[in-house]
Scaffold this motif. Structure first.
Motif, mmCIF file in Angstrom:
data_model
loop_
_atom_site.group_PDB
_atom_site.id
_atom_site.type_symbol
_atom_site.label_atom_id
_atom_site.label_comp_id
_atom_site.label_asym_id
_atom_site.label_seq_id
_atom_site.Cartn_x
_atom_site.Cartn_y
_atom_site.Cartn_z
ATOM 1 N N ALA A 182 0.947 -1.335 -0.038
ATOM 2 C CA ALA A 182 -0.262 -0.012 -0.035
ATOM 3 C C ALA A 182 0.828 1.356 0.317
ATOM 4 N N GLN A 183 1.410 1.272 -1.313
ATOM 5 C CA GLN A 183 2.352 2.219 -1.376
ATOM 6 C C GLN A 183 2.598 2.809 -2.885
ATOM 7 N N LEU A 184 3.422 4.290 -2.731
ATOM 8 C CA LEU A 184 3.273 5.101 -3.965
ATOM 9 C C LEU A 184 4.857 4.855 -3.751
ATOM 10 N N ALA A 185 5.643 4.633 -4.970
ATOM 11 C CA ALA A 185 7.335 4.803 -5.121
ATOM 12 C C ALA A 185 7.507 5.370 -6.328
ATOM 13 N N ALA A 211 6.583 5.065 -10.239
ATOM 14 C CA ALA A 211 6.782 5.842 -10.611
ATOM 15 C C ALA A 211 8.962 6.724 -10.942
ATOM 16 N N LEU A 212 8.880 6.157 -11.982
ATOM 17 C CA LEU A 212 10.311 6.484 -12.739
ATOM 18 C C LEU A 212 10.446 7.201 -13.798
ATOM 19 N N SER A 213 12.018 7.750 -13.761
ATOM 20 C CA SER A 213 12.531 8.897 -14.841
ATOM 21 C C SER A 213 13.851 8.333 -14.791
ATOM 22 N N PRO A 214 14.302 7.652 -15.714
ATOM 23 C CA PRO A 214 16.013 6.777 -15.316
ATOM 24 C C PRO A 214 16.574 7.308 -15.604
ATOM 25 N N CYS A 215 17.614 7.181 -15.190
ATOM 26 C CA CYS A 215 19.561 8.756 -15.554
ATOM 27 C C CYS A 215 19.989 7.345 -15.611
ATOM 28 N N CYS A 216 21.289 8.042 -16.451
ATOM 29 C CA CYS A 216 22.220 7.565 -15.998
ATOM 30 C C CYS A 216 22.482 5.989 -16.153
ATOM 31 N N TYR A 217 22.213 5.073 -17.804
ATOM 32 C CA TYR A 217 21.506 3.425 -17.762
ATOM 33 C C TYR A 217 23.385 2.463 -17.046
#
Length: 394
Positions: A182-185, A211-217
């Motif tokens: 029960a969480q929003l990460a 909810a993710l915005s990726p960076c530096c793969y």
């Protein structure tokens, strides 16, 4: 099969088919590797190459007759997501650079739900603080830097919001225990392995929304990337950390000073490459790591001394810098011509990586959307993956 899966299964063979274009070390090349492209590339002056680099649409149009299938991928546009209604800066946000604040506001404009919030790799917790104020939900921010945690806690106390910090390394088992059903990460520009852990932990816990915005793969522990999704593991692609840097080579234009520094860095790296070949007697490229940009404020001799020391090479007693810089000038255009072709694949490769993450979440029974949450002028890393265990309610 979802639309995201359809796109992924189209991209995988396309990237494999053209791997000779983008899986190259440009500094290791002594000649253009594409005879079919030589006439058009050799005709470009350095000014024209620089102009094309800053105007990707023109570069696509130039190379479309030879790489039409790759150019067509650039017409795939994930949906444009919500933007913030305004970018007014409250007193507590003073000191946050304008572009960063716009990213935070735009990211937050797309976050909604009725659950406590976990902010992953939070820094001072600017995003978490904004979400706590906007949604009146309890926020836990994970951050390994104790000083940043203290600063964030002080701001939360001043604003009298339910915003707590957990000071720990995101790569430890302890961090995984912060995820709950029960969480929003949320994770804004979490790098490499950090955002891969975010997805794995969230999926394992059955977290309601991610909810993710990726960076530096490229910031992964191994030399090669292990895809998250089953479809990715079945694809005929073997991506090195060098390959994973390619999407990151697209930058927001930084003005004349930034262009000048890039020109100097490229020239000096090439000049050192010529020098090290003479010192080692080996006609092979010796890569240099990222270095402090203040080195570019000195002269080439200082840079060469740093590079020789870093690579364990003897620094010549008498360094004829002009000689090595002249050799670099001759190679610089070659590198830029090769990079012009490689950069056709920045977007297709980043899209493949994003879709690999999206398909992993779909495999874990999430409903997934992919879109752009902020404008290109704020950051090239503007993709947002959102995943919900059930249809979201507003």
């Amino acid at each position: 099969m979802s639309e995201l899966a359809d796109q992924f299964h189209f991209l995988s063979p396309l990237l494999a088919r053209h791997c000779g274009d983008w899986q190259r070390l440009p500094f290791a090349c002594r000649a253009l590797p594409w005879p079919d492209l030589a006439p058009v590339l050799d005709a470009l002056s350095e000014d024209e190459l620089d102009t094309l680099e800053e105007n990707p649409a023109d570069a696509l149009a130039l190379l479309a007759p030879w790489r039409s299938d790759v150019v067509a991928v650039h017409d795939w546009h994930p949906g444009e997501l919500k933007r913030a209604a305004d970018y007014a800066t409250p007193r507590w946000s003073s000191g946050i650079p304008g572009r960063k604040w716009a990213q935070i506001r735009d990211f937050a404009a797309n976050i909604y739900g009725n659950h406590p919030i976990l902010e992953w790799c939070a820094g001072k917790g600017h995003l978490g603080r904004l979400l706590a104020l906007q949604q009146q939900q309890a926020v836990t921010s994970l951050e390994w830097n104790a000083d940043l945690c203290r600063q964030g806690e002080n701001l939360a106390e001043r604003l009298q919001i339910d915003h707590r910090f957990h000071c720990a390394d995101a790569l430890t088992p302890e961090a995984a225990r912060l995820f709950a059903p029960a969480q929003l990460a949320v994770a804004l520009h979490a790098c490499g392995e950090l955002h891969l852990r975010f997805l794995r932990h969230g999926a394992a816990a059955g977290t309601q929304a991610l909810a993710l915005s990726p960076c530096c793969y490229h910031l992964i522990p191994g030399e090669y990337y292990t895809p998250l999704s089953a479809a990715g593991r079945q694809a005929d692609l073997r991506l090195s950390r060098h390959d994973l840097r390619l999407p990151l080579q697209q930058q927001v234009t930084g003005g004349e000073r930034v262009r000048r520094l890039r020109h100097t860095e490229l020239t000096w790296r090439l000049a050192f490459d010529e020098l090290q070949r003479a010192l080692t007697g080996k006609d092979a490229y010796l890569p240099l790591p990222t270095f402090p940009k203040q080195l570019l404020n000195g002269d080439f001799a200082g840079f060469a001394h740093w590079a020789c020391e870093r690579k364990g090479l003897p620094m010549p007693a008498q360094l004829n810098g002009s000689h090595w810089l002249a050799l670099a000038d001759a190679r610089r255009l070659l590198i830029k011509r090769i990079e012009l072709v490689r950069h056709l694949y920045r977007y297709p490769l980043e899209l493949w990586l994003l879709l690999d993450r999206a398909l992993f979440l779909e495999e874990q029974s999430y409903r997934v959307t992919l879109g752009t949450f902020t404008d290109m002028a704020n950051t090239p890393r503007r993709f947002l993956l959102q995943a919900h265990k059930n249809p979201p309610t507003r």
